[in-house]
Structures are given as structure tokens and as C-alpha cells.
Design an enzyme around this catalytic site. Structure first.
Site, short mmCIF file in Angstrom:
data_model
loop_
_atom_site.label_atom_id
_atom_site.label_comp_id
_atom_site.label_asym_id
_atom_site.label_seq_id
_atom_site.Cartn_x
_atom_site.Cartn_y
_atom_site.Cartn_z
CE LYS A 151 -4.10 1.84 2.65
NZ LYS A 151 -4.77 1.58 3.78
CB SER A 167 -7.91 3.38 2.67
OG SER A 167 -7.22 3.01 3.98
CB SER A 211 -8.13 0.53 5.75
OG SER A 211 -8.88 1.66 5.68
#
Length: 603
Positions: free
Chosen positions: A79, A153, A177
Site C-alpha cells: 500500500k 482504503s 481498511s
């Protein structure tokens, strides 16, 4: 995909293939890059590492012993709010972008274990959102149903695993997330205990609540990664020394908490409601006993996250950018975080006081069960629906996730069903911090029992490997003091080939005293049932011969007796002779030796 690729999709299968030579790390990495090209979705990755460079790094692993590399040649996506040297960190905001001079601690550990970093994945900007549509780098396509949001996210990381681009990816999880995207992509999402994985080198969302999470196709793969990533880190002030146990067999008795009738919210989604009921019946068929608990205090905790002072933590991260270039921030992200500038210190303390009271309520819930099981999210939404109503629908997706880190829980998101409309449904197991391995041990059995395909490519689940359970001739022993992991005498256990099984607590029937010994040791004394404290301990297992050697060396006033655990089990463990506590300090209020020694070190 050809059949040969079917058997080398998971981390376990890839590492096994590399160790026996049926595939090389360089071939596996090249396969990932080809699959990324074939996928043709530029919104999954924000930046990709040069393919030749990654393949060359994979080829160099040939000079190392693959048996010493638990992630030998495994391609990993990261990420893009986690620093990886050689790749920019953007947090999905071009104006914020920088090139880190070194790896985050988590990435450094992955590389040391033989993993090959492929690239940085898309996310809801500054990790604010559960939908995956708040990024200037585009909206990644959900590989299960093109119209659905990918989940956020950690959108890009979850899709990369689900679509088979990589078998393992890192996300982050502050409010869900690492779990909501797992459900929406039919994969496993492991949200570890806070402080278990270092956050050094992570762009914070809420520093007190952030954790790095793991996406994988199976629970066993997630645990392999967690064993690599876990450990204290002096570079992270929020890091905690949490011993990580291994996977064990499904327990003979298991109590799972489910909300009282009428408390669950599905926002009118009957398919999700039906799927949750079927998941609960599956748990019962596996042998679990379901016990009801009151979900309302958990809902109240969830409301604190965005209605309370924790929004100010998000504001701290971007306040300079808000002042200098507000248009560089996604409008929804800007709207949410700007509210953090208006919170007062008085409001902050008031929320902290209420949170502490809610934590005590949660502790009472978990005294009645080993874990609770909830829907990962109450429903699913299309990208069009979320773009039309971005704040409210995002909030709904966090119904069962927002309270978790505030209450210091660990979580494991699992696929549970594919609905008739082609949308995925998932459940999440939650337990107090430190019970990560326990959740994995029961969660892996549930996932296998669903017989669901893994990810989005209709691949069958691999056979469930037998856990390295305690052998019949091994003896479990409970340790409460200097023999704990990382403490002064732990080497006496490891020298006898003892294995850490789990971290747990006693029944509230004990008092703990600091004895006058060298090195410092505690003494645990059993008192009247319920009149003492629950004392934190570790369970280790050793052979009968090693147990005899170990016990023979125990000096007075300590001896081995039977310890009653909070869940009703019993184990042999250290107790102290009553005569030895006359002048000893009662340290029961600390709840364990590690907490006492940490406080002593500060003095």
C-alpha cells in the site's frame, strides 16, 4: 490460467515450489508482471518497480538457502502509504509525494525473509475511507463484480491479491481498511494487534490506532507473513512486545459471541443478513457454542472514531498541505479531516474517559467467549452509489469495523459466502489484543469449511495443512515471570526445545508478588476464587524429559503446581510458597510481570 499455475498461487505453494526447484523466484516474479499487464487496470498500482530490477533481485536468491527464507521469492504488493526504498510514497496525493531514503521496518523484514517488492498500490487518499474511490490515481476495478466498489482504503492491495497478481500484499487498518476490502474481494484480511507490527515508515492516519495489515488467499499464508513481520521495534514508539503463538488445532470447546437479537444492522440487505445467519450455523456445525452479547457499547465506541477527537489525528497529518494547497486534497477527505482542527482539549479528554469505560465493558464481553463473530460489512455498494452519496455509504461500510482499534482488539476477516447476485459476503472474528494466533487457528477451519474458491479466479482452496499441534507426549507449562518471551530466563525454556503455544491469562484467583531474587522474579499465589486478579502468562510445551529437567532446577520458594486459566483449562505452572510473600510487594494490580517490569524500567 493453465493448471500448472493453479497449484502455485498461495504463498505456501510458491515457497514450496522454489525450495524443490519446480519454479524459480525469477519465474514467479516475471509471472506477476505479466499478470499485471494482462489485467490492464492502471488504477491498481500507483507505481511499479522496474521489472528487470525485481527479477534480478529474485535471481540472486539462488545464492541463499531457501529453507532459511520463509517468503523465498514471494512477490509482494505494498500500500502506498508504507515506505519502500526506491519507490515514491504518495498516500494517493501527488502533492504529498516523497522518495524515502530507506525501507520501513515492515518492508525491511519482508525483504530479509526473501520477499520481492513489486510495487505500491492505490488507496483512498491518506487512508481515509472504506470505499476505494477517493484517489486521483483512479478507481481500481473490483475483480468479482465490476460495478462494486473495490473497498478501501487498501483497495489496490486487496485487488492485487484477489486477481492473482501477487499472493501477498500489505495494507493498513485504522478503521477497517484491512477488512472491508478483504470482504469485497473474497480474500483473507488479517488485522493484527496494535503494536505487533512496527509502523515505523508508515504515513499515519491516526497514529494511536494505525496498524499494518496483511492480505492473502489463505489464513495460513497471512500467518506466515505475520510471523515475519511481528516483533518490537525501537524505531516505533507505539511498538509493543507481543509474543506471537503458532497455529493450533481447532479447539474441542469454543464459545463465540454473537449480537443479541435485533441488534445487527444490514440497511435492508436481506442477502447479507441471510449469509450471516448461515455463517453462524456453520460455526455451530464446526462445534462452536454461540453466546449472545450486547453490541450497543461497540456501536457507541465506533461513533467516537469520527465524531470524537481522533479526527484531529487525521488533521495533524495533512494540516500543512491543507494550509498551502487545499485543492491537492480529495474534496471528501478534505471535508472529513478539516473538522479535526476545531476539536478542543476538553472534548478530547471527555472522549478518552468514555472510551476507557467502554473498554471495560468490552473486557466483560470477552470474559464470556473466546471471540466474537460479526459481518465484516453490513452490505455492498456500487461505485455509482458511493460517488452519489460518499460520506453516508462509506460510514455504513464501517459499522462493524470502526470500534476495533479503539478497543485494542485483533481481527481476522474471512470469506463466508458468495451471494446469489455475485457479491461476496464475509465475517470477521475479533478478540482482545494478543490473540492473533487463536483467531487464525479457528478462522482457517471456518474458511476451509466454506469450500469457497480463493480470490476472484475461481481457484480451489488448497488442502488444509495439519497444524503443529501439541504432541501427545508434550506437557504444557504456564510461565508468569522471568521465563516469559524476551525476559531474563527465557533461554532456559528455549534451550530445552520448548515451544510457545499462546499468551493467555489466569482465572481471577491469584495474586502476584515481586520477590527479592536475582534475577528479579515474581511469585504467584492462589487465593479464594474471584478474590484475586487475572494474571497474564504464556503457555509453553515441552517433552516429558525436558519438563523433568526444567522442574528439577526450580529453586525455592517457587515450585510447580496446577494453574487455573480464565477459560477453565488447567496447566502446570509456577506458584510460590505462602511463607515467601510476607515481605514481598503485591504487584497484582499490574496484571502481569511484563507490565510491572516495564513500569520499573521507567522509574
Amino acid at each position: 490460467m493453465d493448471e500448472a499455475n493453479h497449484v502455485t498461487e498461495t504463498v505456501a505453494a510458491i515457497v514450496a515450489a522454489h525450495r524443490v526447484g519446480t519454479m524459480t523466484p525469477a519465474q514467479t516474479v516475471a509471472r506477476s508482471y505479466q499478470r499485471i499487464r494482462d489485467r490492464g487496470d492502471p488504477a491498481i498500482f500507483i507505481s511499479l518497480r522496474d521489472e528487470k530490477d525485481a527479477i534480478a533481485e529474485a535471481a540472486r536468491l539462488a545464492a541463499k538457502d531457501p529453507a532459511q527464507l520463509p517468503l523465498c521469492g514471494v512477490p509482494v504488493a505494498v500500500k502506498d502509504n508504507i515506505d519502500a526504498k526506491g519507490l515514491p510514497t504518495t498516500a494517493a496525493c501527488p502533492a504529498f509525494s516523497y522518495v524515502p531514503s530507506h525501507d520501513s521496518t515492515a518492508i525491511a523484514k519482508l525483504r530479509a525473509a526473501g520477499a520481492i517488492i513489486i510495487g505500491k498500490t492505490n488507496l483512498d487518499q491518506f487512508a481515509t475511507g472504506l470505499v476505494g474511490v477517493r484517489s486521483p490515481y483512479g478507481i481500481p476495478r473490483n475483480p468479482l463484480r465490476d460495478d462494486l466498489v473495490p473497498g478501501g482504503s487498501s483497495s489496490g492491495s486487496a485487488i492485487a491479491v484477489s486477481a492473482g497478481l501477487v499472493p501477498l500484499a500489505l495494507g493498513t487498518d485504522t478503521a477497517g481498511s484491512g477488512r472491508v476490502p478483504a470482504m469485497l474481494n473474497n480474500i483473507v484480511g488479517l488485522k493484527p494487534s496494535l503494536g505487533l507490527i512496527s509502523t515505523a515508515g508508515l504515513v499515519p492516519a491516526c497514529r494511536t490506532l494505525d496498524c499494518i495489515s496483511v492480505f492473502s488467499l489463505t489464513v495460513d499464508d497471512a500467518m506466515t507473513a505475520l510471523q515475519v513481520l511481528a516483533g518490537p521495534d525501537a524505531a516505533d514508539p507505539f511498538s509493543r512486545n507481543r509474543p506471537l503463538a503458532g497455529i493450533t488445532a481447532f479447539p474441542a470447546t469454543l464459545k463465540l459471541g454473537v449480537p443479541k437479537s435485533g441488534q445487527l444492522i444490514f440497511f435492508g440487505d436481506r442477502e447479507s443478513e441471510k449469509a450471516y445467519g448461515e455463517a453462524c450455523r456453520r460455526w455451530q456445525a464446526l462445534g462452536a457454542r454461540l453466546v449472545e452479547f450486547d453490541l450497543e457499547p461497540f456501536y457507541e465506541t465506533a461513533r467516537l472514531l469520527y465524531e470524537g477527537p481522533w479526527v484531529a489525528e487525521r488533521y495533524l497529518v495533512i494540516r500543512d498541505l491543507l494550509a498551502s494547497a487545499p485543492d491537492a486534497i480529495h474534496p471528501v477527505t478534505r471535508e472529513i479531516t478539516a473538522a479535526g482542527s476545531r476539536l478542543t482539549a476538553a472534548e478530547t479528554f471527555s472522549a478518552l474517559y468514555r472510551l476507557q469505560a467502554l473498554r471495560r465493558v468490552a473486557e466483560r464481553t470477552f470474559a464470556e467467549c473466546e471471540a466474537i463473530v460479526l459481518p465484516t460489512a453490513p452490505t455492498v455498494y456500487s461505485t455509482a452509489q458511493v460517488l452519489a452519496n460518499p460520506v453516508e455509504l462509506n460510514s455504513r461500510l464501517g459499522t462493524y469495523t470502526n470500534f476495533v482499534n479503539l478497543l485494542d482488539l485483533c481481527g481476522l476477516a474471512l470469506p463466508a459466502a458468495m451471494r446469489p447476485d455475485g457479491a461476496p459476503f464475509g465475517i470477521t472474528l475479533l478478540a482482545p489484543a494478543g490473540h492473533d494466533a487463536q483467531l487464525a487457528s479457528i478462522g482457517r477451519a471456518f474458511h476451509a469449511d466454506t469450500r469457497l474458491p480463493i480470490g476472484s479466479n475461481a481457484l480451489p482452496q488448497p488442502p488444509l495443512a495439519a497444524p503443529p499441534d501439541t504432541a501427545h507426549d508434550e506437557i504444557p507449562i504456564a510461565v508468569v515471570g522471568a521465563h516469559l518471551s524476551g525476559m531474563a530466563l527465557n533461554g532456559e525454556l528455549t534451550a530445552l526445545d520448548a515451544r510457545l503455544l499462546e499468551e493467555t491469562v489466569t482465572a481471577p484467583d491469584y495474586k502476584l508478588y515481586a520477590l527479592d531474587t536475582t534475577p528479579p522474579k515474581p511469585g504467584m499465589l492462589r487465593v479464594e476464587a474471584g478474590a484475586g486478579r487475572a494474571i497474564r502468562l504464556e503457555l509453553w510445551a515441552m517433552s516429558p524429559a525436558a519438563f523433568g529437567t526444567f522442574v528439577a532446577a526450580i529453586p525455592p520458594p517457587l515450585s510447580i503446581g496446577t494453574i487455573r486459566l480464565a477459560d477453565g483449562r488447567e496447566a502446570k505452572g509456577f506458584i510460590v510458597e505462602p511463607v515467601a510473600i510476607d515481605r514481598a510487594r503485591d504487584i497484582s494490580a499490574y496484571g502481569g510481570w511484563r507490565a510491572f517490569m516495564a513500569e520499573k524500567a521507567k522509574a
